[in-house]
Write a protein that holds these residues in place. Structure first.
Motif, short mmCIF file in Angstrom:
data_model
loop_
_atom_site.label_atom_id
_atom_site.label_comp_id
_atom_site.label_asym_id
_atom_site.label_seq_id
_atom_site.Cartn_x
_atom_site.Cartn_y
_atom_site.Cartn_z
N SER A 1 0.87 -1.17 0.07
CA SER A 1 0.15 -0.07 0.05
C SER A 1 0.78 1.42 -0.09
N ALA A 2 2.04 1.32 0.82
CA ALA A 2 2.83 2.40 1.09
C ALA A 2 3.42 2.73 -0.43
N VAL A 3 4.17 1.71 -0.70
CA VAL A 3 4.94 2.00 -2.24
C VAL A 3 3.91 2.10 -3.34
N GLY A 4 3.69 3.39 -3.95
CA GLY A 4 2.88 3.54 -4.76
C GLY A 4 3.41 4.66 -5.60
N LEU A 5 2.59 5.47 -6.45
CA LEU A 5 2.77 6.38 -7.27
C LEU A 5 3.66 7.57 -6.43
N GLY A 6 3.29 7.69 -5.09
CA GLY A 6 3.95 8.60 -4.27
C GLY A 6 5.41 8.47 -4.49
N ASN A 7 5.80 6.98 -4.38
CA ASN A 7 7.36 6.82 -4.46
C ASN A 7 7.86 7.12 -5.73
N TYR B 1 -10.45 7.10 -9.44
CA TYR B 1 -9.64 7.80 -10.47
C TYR B 1 -8.13 6.96 -10.33
N TYR B 2 -7.79 6.32 -9.54
CA TYR B 2 -6.72 5.71 -9.37
C TYR B 2 -6.65 4.55 -10.46
N ALA B 3 -7.72 4.17 -10.56
CA ALA B 3 -7.55 2.90 -11.56
C ALA B 3 -7.25 3.36 -12.88
N PHE C 1 3.47 11.85 4.89
CA PHE C 1 2.08 11.26 5.26
C PHE C 1 1.31 10.52 3.85
N PHE C 2 1.76 11.12 2.70
CA PHE C 2 1.12 10.32 1.55
C PHE C 2 1.67 9.14 1.34
N SER C 3 3.00 9.09 1.32
CA SER C 3 3.66 8.17 1.06
C SER C 3 3.49 6.98 2.07
N LEU C 4 3.27 6.99 3.35
CA LEU C 4 3.12 6.09 4.09
C LEU C 4 1.60 5.59 4.16
N SER C 5 0.81 6.22 3.41
CA SER C 5 -0.72 6.00 3.42
C SER C 5 -1.29 6.19 4.74
N VAL C 6 -0.72 7.04 5.72
CA VAL C 6 -1.34 7.34 7.07
C VAL C 6 -2.73 8.12 6.95
N SER D 1 -5.40 -1.78 -1.72
CA SER D 1 -5.56 -1.33 -0.51
C SER D 1 -6.51 -0.36 -0.11
N ILE D 2 -6.80 0.68 -1.17
CA ILE D 2 -7.73 1.54 -1.05
C ILE D 2 -9.24 1.09 -1.10
N VAL D 3 -9.04 0.03 -1.83
CA VAL D 3 -10.68 -0.57 -2.24
C VAL D 3 -11.06 -1.33 -1.00
N1 PFF Z 1 1.30 5.62 -0.16
C1 PFF Z 1 0.79 5.60 -1.49
C2 PFF Z 1 1.70 6.18 -2.44
O1 PFF Z 1 2.57 6.72 -2.08
O2 PFF Z 1 1.35 6.33 -3.70
C3 PFF Z 1 -0.55 6.51 -1.37
C4 PFF Z 1 -1.83 5.73 -1.97
C5 PFF Z 1 -2.53 6.28 -2.91
C6 PFF Z 1 -2.41 4.64 -1.53
C7 PFF Z 1 -3.45 5.89 -3.37
C8 PFF Z 1 -3.41 4.21 -2.01
C9 PFF Z 1 -3.83 4.81 -3.03
F1 PFF Z 1 -5.04 4.27 -3.34
#
Ligand code: PFF
Length: 547
Positions: free
Chosen positions: A33-39, A113-115, A243-248, A349-351
């Motif tokens: 979940s944490a590792v995503g587009l944010g990274n 929208y993430y999809a 905050f975003f990156s850790l999905s908190v 994870s978000i679903v």
């Molecule tokens: N931690 C996620 C990221 O770094 O991309 C943040 C995130 C965004 C989690 C969207 C889940 C999500 F659906």
């Protein structure tokens, strides 16, 4: 000693919610979940623009003083009260249920929208093979998405067939994984995808490091600008990234920790997740800036002219790099493949936040709750986002869901937990019962003082930025930003409050024991910690001291 449970329990009934097989499964899912587009597409540019090498300092401080502490907060609530966001918040203190629904609604919007980003990345993985964009990646992306730009953004249901097909594929994959359940679906896919992602990304980084100009790119990224540390916005950027990156505060970590065994080292797990995520983030910085360094050199321009993030980085800069680099197809498949894997484990994870809430509310089985949530979600997401308004709608929803939704939900939850319910001592003692990493007063200060201050400042700054900008956000029409930005963000809070007033049906999981058949812990008692008793095998058996 034991206080009554918060809600009537149907005699003998236990919730059937699924569970992780153990700590490793949970850690993989949480890292997924944490590792995503944010990274991949956010961190490199944020670091570059906020002090380069010097950014590491505020970034690490943000990780230690807010990211990890808030991760522990999410874990503690989900783990102690063993439920989806609305159920766990309600059991923590009845009237805080709306925070849980707020998180569910934000998750719902993000999932929609993430999809789409995953659908694009899936298509681009294949486009990389023959560099379908020719010598004009920018023009090609416009043709491919047929996106209405800036002032032309409006409501449109003109379907873009290429996007439609991959969006449907993404949703089918999500439905299959979610129907398989917590362990066989979520954990199993993360256990396969996360190591694969790391492997692919490491190959990508090594390949990029050998491109001419890579070293200049790295120098540009890591060149420290110490003066930046005096700028408060740099610090806010660091906290925002963490905050975003850790999905908190998304409700994700809370939901996942509710599937953990009752005897689990939560704090030790949180440290693993936090440091794994940041390590991967720094690796992404190295990969992306090596490639950008190459691009700048190939085009004979300065690095700062090629630095971008988000959609521009992935779908315009990277295709350019892929066309210009030797063995570009390999770079393309590795890069877009990584986006797909990282994005997929975040999307599920978000679903899950939404599925878990519906499952708890109606006491449903896994497959029924998955279908009940995912089919409407897939239909709405496909109908809205496979169209020419997909990109502008994504852009506005993302800006407000993240900058307002998540940040405000995090701010409200820290204030409510710390000052209104005064539940931190209970949560601290719950975490410490099995935790290998002991938390003390510093944790209360991070959650109760540092986090709310930074979150509040960030809300104020984003509002000032948006309201004083010379044009509307990305020059979209005012009504478009008003409806899908401001009203959407405010609407979610209002709907959440409404949802929290709807009674829970008799068959809901709220009225049952947990999945192991044990009673749920009572509500937190204001300002009181838990009394450690030698016979308590799990922290759930601990109770607050009597008055
Ligand atoms: N931690 C996620 C990221 O770094 O991309 C943040 C995130 C965004 C989690 C969207 C889940 C999500 F659906």
């Amino acid at each position: 000693m034991s206080a009554p449970s918060p809600s009537p329990v149907v005699a003998g009934a236990k919730a059937n919610r699924g569970a992780f097989s153990g700590r490793t499964a949970f850690i993989f899912a949480a890292i997924g979940s944490a590792v995503g587009l944010g990274n991949i597409w956010r961190f490199p540019a944020v670091a570059y623009e906020n002090g380069g090498g010097a950014f590491i300092l505020p970034y690490l401080i943000a990780l230690l003083t807010a990211g990890i502490p808030l991760l522990f907060l999410d874990y503690a609530i989900g783990h102690r009260w063993r439920g989806s966001a609305p159920a766990a918040w309600r059991r923590f203190k009845r009237w805080t249920e709306f925070i849980g629904w707020w998180q569910v609604l934000i998750a719902l919007v993000i999932a929609l929208y993430y999809a789409l980003i995953l659908a694009w990345a899936t298509n681009y993985t294949f486009f990389s093979l023959d560099q379908r964009w020719g010598d004009d990646p920018d023009g090609f992306f416009g043709e491919y998405t047929q996106a209405l730009g800036g002032a032309d953004a409006t409501i449109s249901f003109d379907v873009v067939p290429a996007v439609l097909v991959s969006l449907v594929i993404v949703w089918l994959a999500v439905i299959v994984v979610m129907a398989l359940g917590v362990q066989k679906g979520i954990a199993a896919s993360s256990i396969v995808f996360i190591p694969l992602l790391v492997l692919m990304f490491v190959i990508l980084v090594v390949r990029s490091l050998f491109l001419p100009g890579a070293i200049d790119g790295l120098q540009a990224l890591f060149q420290p600008n110490w003066a930046a540390l005096l700028d408060p916005t740099v610090w806010i950027a660091a906290y925002g990234q963490i905050f975003f990156s850790l999905s908190v505060a998304f409700g994700i970590m809370l939901t996942y920790s509710s599937y953990l065994k009752k005897k689990t080292d939560l704090t030790g797990s949180g440290l693993v997740v936090g440091f794994a995520n940041s390590s991967f983030e720094i690796l992404c910085g190295i990969g992306v800036f090596s490639a950008l360094g190459f691009m700048a050199q190939a085009q004979g321009v300065a690095i700062d002219e090629v630095v971008t993030d988000g959609v521009g980085l992935a779908f315009i800069a990277f295709p350019t790099i892929i066309s210009e680099a030797p063995a570009g197809a390999l770079i393309g498949v590795l890069f877009f493949g990584s986006l797909v894997l990282a994005g997929f484990t975040s999307l599920i994870s978000i679903v899950e936040v939404v599925i878990a809430a519906i499952q708890d509310k109606f006491g449903l089985a896994r497959v029924s709750s998955t279908l009940l949530v995912c089919i409407p979600l897939a239909v709405v997401s496909t109908a809205l986002f496979s169209t020419t308004m997909g990109l502008p709608l994504l852009d506005v929803l993302d800006k407000w869901a993240n900058e307002y939704g998540i940040v405000a939900a995090a701010l409200v939850s820290t204030i409510v937990v710390t000052y209104v319910v005064r539940g931190l001592p209970t949560l601290r003692d719950h975490l410490n019962h099995q935790g290998t990493f002991r938390i003390r007063t510093w944790w209360l200060v991070c959650v109760g003082v540092i986090a709310p201050l930074v979150l509040g400042a960030s809300l104020v700054l984003s509002t000032i930025d948006l309201l004083t900008a010379p044009t509307t956000y990305e020059e979209y029409p005012g009504w478009f930003v008003l409806v899908f930005g401001w009203l959407m963000a405010i609407g979610l809070v209002v709907i959440a409050i409404g949802l929290s007033l709807i009674p829970w049906p008799a068959g809901s999981n709220l009225h049952k024991d947990d999945s192991d058949g044990d009673p749920i812990a009572p509500e937190a008692v204001a300002g009181r910690g838990l009394v450690t008793t030698p016979e308590a095998a799990t922290p759930h058996e601990l109770r607050s001291a009597p008055r």
